[in-house]
Scaffold this motif. Structure first.
Motif, mmCIF file in Angstrom:
data_model
loop_
_atom_site.group_PDB
_atom_site.id
_atom_site.type_symbol
_atom_site.label_atom_id
_atom_site.label_comp_id
_atom_site.label_asym_id
_atom_site.label_seq_id
_atom_site.Cartn_x
_atom_site.Cartn_y
_atom_site.Cartn_z
ATOM 1 N N LYS A 1 10.477 -3.846 -0.190
ATOM 2 C CA LYS A 1 10.244 -3.579 -1.613
ATOM 3 C C LYS A 1 8.742 -3.716 -1.843
ATOM 4 O O LYS A 1 8.158 -4.779 -1.615
ATOM 5 N N VAL A 2 8.122 -2.643 -2.262
ATOM 6 C CA VAL A 2 6.672 -2.570 -2.379
ATOM 7 C C VAL A 2 6.296 -2.266 -3.828
ATOM 8 O O VAL A 2 6.821 -1.330 -4.433
ATOM 9 N N LEU A 3 5.393 -3.069 -4.362
ATOM 10 C CA LEU A 3 4.910 -2.905 -5.725
ATOM 11 C C LEU A 3 3.475 -2.389 -5.683
ATOM 12 O O LEU A 3 2.619 -2.979 -5.022
ATOM 13 N N LEU A 4 3.220 -1.288 -6.371
ATOM 14 C CA LEU A 4 1.881 -0.732 -6.504
ATOM 15 C C LEU A 4 1.419 -0.857 -7.946
ATOM 16 O O LEU A 4 2.240 -0.943 -8.865
ATOM 17 N N VAL A 5 0.105 -0.846 -8.144
ATOM 18 C CA VAL A 5 -0.442 -0.843 -9.496
ATOM 19 C C VAL A 5 -1.686 0.027 -9.514
ATOM 20 O O VAL A 5 -2.430 0.105 -8.532
ATOM 21 N N SER A 6 -1.900 0.700 -10.656
ATOM 22 C CA SER A 6 -3.096 1.525 -10.816
ATOM 23 C C SER A 6 -4.152 0.775 -11.609
ATOM 24 O O SER A 6 -3.845 -0.073 -12.452
ATOM 25 N N ASP A 7 -5.391 1.099 -11.325
ATOM 26 C CA ASP A 7 -6.556 0.553 -12.030
ATOM 27 C C ASP A 7 -6.956 1.572 -13.088
ATOM 28 O O ASP A 7 -7.405 2.672 -12.759
ATOM 29 N N ASP A 8 -6.820 1.215 -14.364
ATOM 30 C CA ASP A 8 -7.125 2.166 -15.439
ATOM 31 C C ASP A 8 -8.607 2.217 -15.784
ATOM 32 O O ASP A 8 -9.012 3.015 -16.642
ATOM 33 N N ASN A 9 -9.411 1.361 -15.133
ATOM 34 C CA ASN A 9 -10.854 1.335 -15.389
ATOM 35 C C ASN A 9 -11.183 1.162 -16.875
ATOM 36 O O ASN A 9 -12.273 1.525 -17.316
ATOM 37 N N GLN A 10 -10.229 0.639 -17.647
ATOM 38 C CA GLN A 10 -10.400 0.474 -19.092
ATOM 39 C C GLN A 10 -10.813 1.810 -19.724
ATOM 40 O O GLN A 10 -11.617 1.864 -20.654
ATOM 41 N N ASN A 11 -10.207 2.870 -19.218
ATOM 42 C CA ASN A 11 -10.523 4.243 -19.606
ATOM 43 C C ASN A 11 -9.363 4.802 -20.420
ATOM 44 O O ASN A 11 -8.211 4.720 -19.989
ATOM 45 N N PRO A 12 -9.614 5.385 -21.591
ATOM 46 C CA PRO A 12 -8.512 5.874 -22.429
ATOM 47 C C PRO A 12 -7.688 6.982 -21.799
ATOM 48 O O PRO A 12 -6.538 7.203 -22.211
ATOM 49 N N VAL A 13 -8.206 7.702 -20.789
ATOM 50 C CA VAL A 13 -7.428 8.769 -20.178
ATOM 51 C C VAL A 13 -6.739 8.314 -18.894
ATOM 52 O O VAL A 13 -6.111 9.117 -18.213
ATOM 53 N N GLN A 14 -6.838 7.031 -18.550
ATOM 54 C CA GLN A 14 -6.133 6.488 -17.403
ATOM 55 C C GLN A 14 -5.101 5.470 -17.866
ATOM 56 O O GLN A 14 -5.149 4.999 -19.004
ATOM 57 N N THR A 15 -4.176 5.132 -16.957
ATOM 58 C CA THR A 15 -3.035 4.296 -17.305
ATOM 59 C C THR A 15 -2.897 3.133 -16.328
ATOM 60 O O THR A 15 -3.039 3.322 -15.120
ATOM 61 N N THR A 16 -2.621 1.945 -16.864
ATOM 62 C CA THR A 16 -2.196 0.821 -16.027
ATOM 63 C C THR A 16 -0.708 0.997 -15.772
ATOM 64 O O THR A 16 0.109 0.855 -16.682
ATOM 65 N N ARG A 17 -0.355 1.298 -14.545
ATOM 66 C CA ARG A 17 1.042 1.638 -14.222
ATOM 67 C C ARG A 17 1.469 0.894 -12.967
ATOM 68 O O ARG A 17 0.740 0.830 -11.981
ATOM 69 N N PHE A 18 2.660 0.306 -13.017
ATOM 70 C CA PHE A 18 3.267 -0.354 -11.866
ATOM 71 C C PHE A 18 4.341 0.561 -11.284
ATOM 72 O O PHE A 18 5.115 1.168 -12.022
ATOM 73 N N TYR A 19 4.400 0.623 -9.957
ATOM 74 C CA TYR A 19 5.329 1.495 -9.241
ATOM 75 C C TYR A 19 6.194 0.639 -8.317
ATOM 76 O O TYR A 19 5.655 -0.165 -7.552
ATOM 77 N N TYR A 20 7.496 0.852 -8.363
ATOM 78 C CA TYR A 20 8.417 0.079 -7.540
ATOM 79 C C TYR A 20 8.978 0.984 -6.445
ATOM 80 O O TYR A 20 9.777 1.885 -6.699
ATOM 81 N N LEU A 21 8.529 0.738 -5.214
ATOM 82 C CA LEU A 21 8.924 1.557 -4.075
ATOM 83 C C LEU A 21 9.851 0.792 -3.136
ATOM 84 O O LEU A 21 9.851 -0.436 -3.116
ATOM 85 N N ARG A 22 10.585 1.563 -2.340
ATOM 86 C CA ARG A 22 11.310 1.016 -1.200
ATOM 87 C C ARG A 22 10.872 1.785 0.034
ATOM 88 O O ARG A 22 10.839 3.009 0.019
ATOM 89 N N VAL A 23 10.492 1.022 1.069
ATOM 90 C CA VAL A 23 9.858 1.634 2.235
ATOM 91 C C VAL A 23 10.592 1.205 3.498
ATOM 92 O O VAL A 23 10.762 0.004 3.752
ATOM 93 N N ARG A 24 11.009 2.176 4.290
ATOM 94 C CA ARG A 24 11.638 1.880 5.575
ATOM 95 C C ARG A 24 10.592 2.020 6.662
ATOM 96 O O ARG A 24 10.005 3.088 6.849
ATOM 97 N N VAL A 25 10.337 0.940 7.381
ATOM 98 C CA VAL A 25 9.339 0.966 8.448
ATOM 99 C C VAL A 25 9.977 0.752 9.813
ATOM 100 O O VAL A 25 9.277 0.739 10.807
#
Length: 345
Positions: A321-345
């Motif tokens: 179970k892998v959690l990602l997050v985006s850096d919005d750079n405090q920019n109005p056209v970018q988004t702070t978003r968390f992503y919930y992935l499942r990864v088979r390795v």
């Protein structure tokens, strides 16, 4: 980092986290993952959350996230690249506390990489020097790790400002720390970045150890790296094209048979030097959008400036179970978003 690649033409906390509950904000998706949520043969996305986008906590902006880690109590530590370290509730993502970090002179960091050590201390990179420091939970500096002179920002070394230690991870067993450079240093090939390691010594300190070459895709850099339970690495590669959007790819990399490049002045693809082997797991643009929207052009509206990553546990099938997050750079056209992935390795 605050400024991203612009292409003009184009498991230390794993055990504590195995029972993390899924987040449930307004944009969350069902916990079971239908086949339609596949990003590739090995990666699927459960859901995403924009719950923290353009929010504040105790008067402090919540965003600019550059790294994630699972704390010993199962909560999520989220590092901003502007010297703030948040403690987030694992289920709701809501901030529970924030600690300000600083260097030895009290100045803010360009904080990028994060590890929660086995004793609860925080290992944090700053990419302007670059540096790796150990902090107590309340933000007191405990130690500063040595950095090879070649990896220092020019003119002290051969690295480029804001393109140094972006990723940080502790390998299984807790004896080896690894930091990933975002971009190549001067004198190295344009597609080879260096991964630096340290070995733990008595008293909890770290000494310099092996260094490895990692081959990046054209136009991309490495914003994050995370060790898997078997000693391999999940590596994020990312770039940005004005008017087109982000490219974000997830690789599985194996450093175990790579050449130690710490004694090689210039990496130019010379024979006999084995870079870290990598295998593409997924291009995040291939994930279903799940109804996400973007405020600027993107190949997939789900995409943003993804920069942080943490392995939060395993599901009942053994997938990570892998959690990602985006850096919005405090920019109005970018988004702070968390992503919930499942990864088979």
């Amino acid at each position: 980092m605050r400024l991203r690649h612009v292409i003009a033409t184009v498991t230390a906390g794993l055990a504590a986290a195995t029972t993390l509950a899924a987040a449930g904000p307004a944009t969350a998706r069902p916990a079971n993952t239908p086949a339609g949520h596949a990003c590739s043969a090995t990666v699927s996305i459960d859901r995403f959350s924009d719950a923290l986008d353009k929010t504040t906590y105790d008067g402090t902006f919540v965003g600019n996230f550059s790294a994630l880690a699972v704390d010993r109590d199962g909560s999520i530590a989220a590092l901003e690249d502007r010297s703030q370290l948040f403690d987030l509730d694992a289920r709701t993502l809501q901030p529970r506390s924030a600690v300000h970090l600083a260097d030895e002179n009290g100045a803010d960091l360009d904080s990028e990489g994060l590890v929660i050590d086995r004793d609860g201390t925080r290992l944090v990179t700053s990419e302007v020097e670059p540096s790796v420091r150990r902090y107590s939970r309340d933000g007191k500096i405990l130690d500063r790790l040595p950095v090879p002179s070649s990896l220092l920002v020019a003119p002290a070394g051969r690295a480029t400002f804001n393109q140094t230690f972006e990723g940080l991870t502790l390998l299984p067993g807790g004896h080896t720390l690894l930091a990933s450079m975002e971009d190549p240093i001067a004198g190295d090939a344009a597609d080879l970045v260096r991964f630096q390691t340290w070995t733990r010594t008595r008293g909890g300190h770290f000494r310099l150890a092996a260094q490895y070459a990692y081959r990046i895709d054209a136009g991309l850099g490495v914003p994050e790296v995370q060790a898997t339970p078997d000693g391999r690495l999940l590596v994020l590669e990312r770039g940005f094209t004005a008017g087109v959007g982000n490219t974000v790819r997830l690789y599985l990399a194996d450093p175990r048979h790579a050449t130690d490049t710490s004694g090689i002045e210039n990496l130019t693809g010379q024979p006999g030097v084995r870079p870290i082997r990598k295998t593409l797991l997924a291009d995040i643009a291939a994930c279903p959008s799940l109804g996400a929207t973007a405020r600027q052009p993107q190949p997939n509206p789900l995409l943003d400036n993804i920069e942080g990553m943490a392995i939060t546990g395993r599901d009942h099938t053994g997938r990570l179970k892998v959690l990602l997050v985006s850096d919005d750079n405090q920019n109005p056209v970018q988004t702070t978003r968390f992503y919930y992935l499942r990864v088979r390795v």
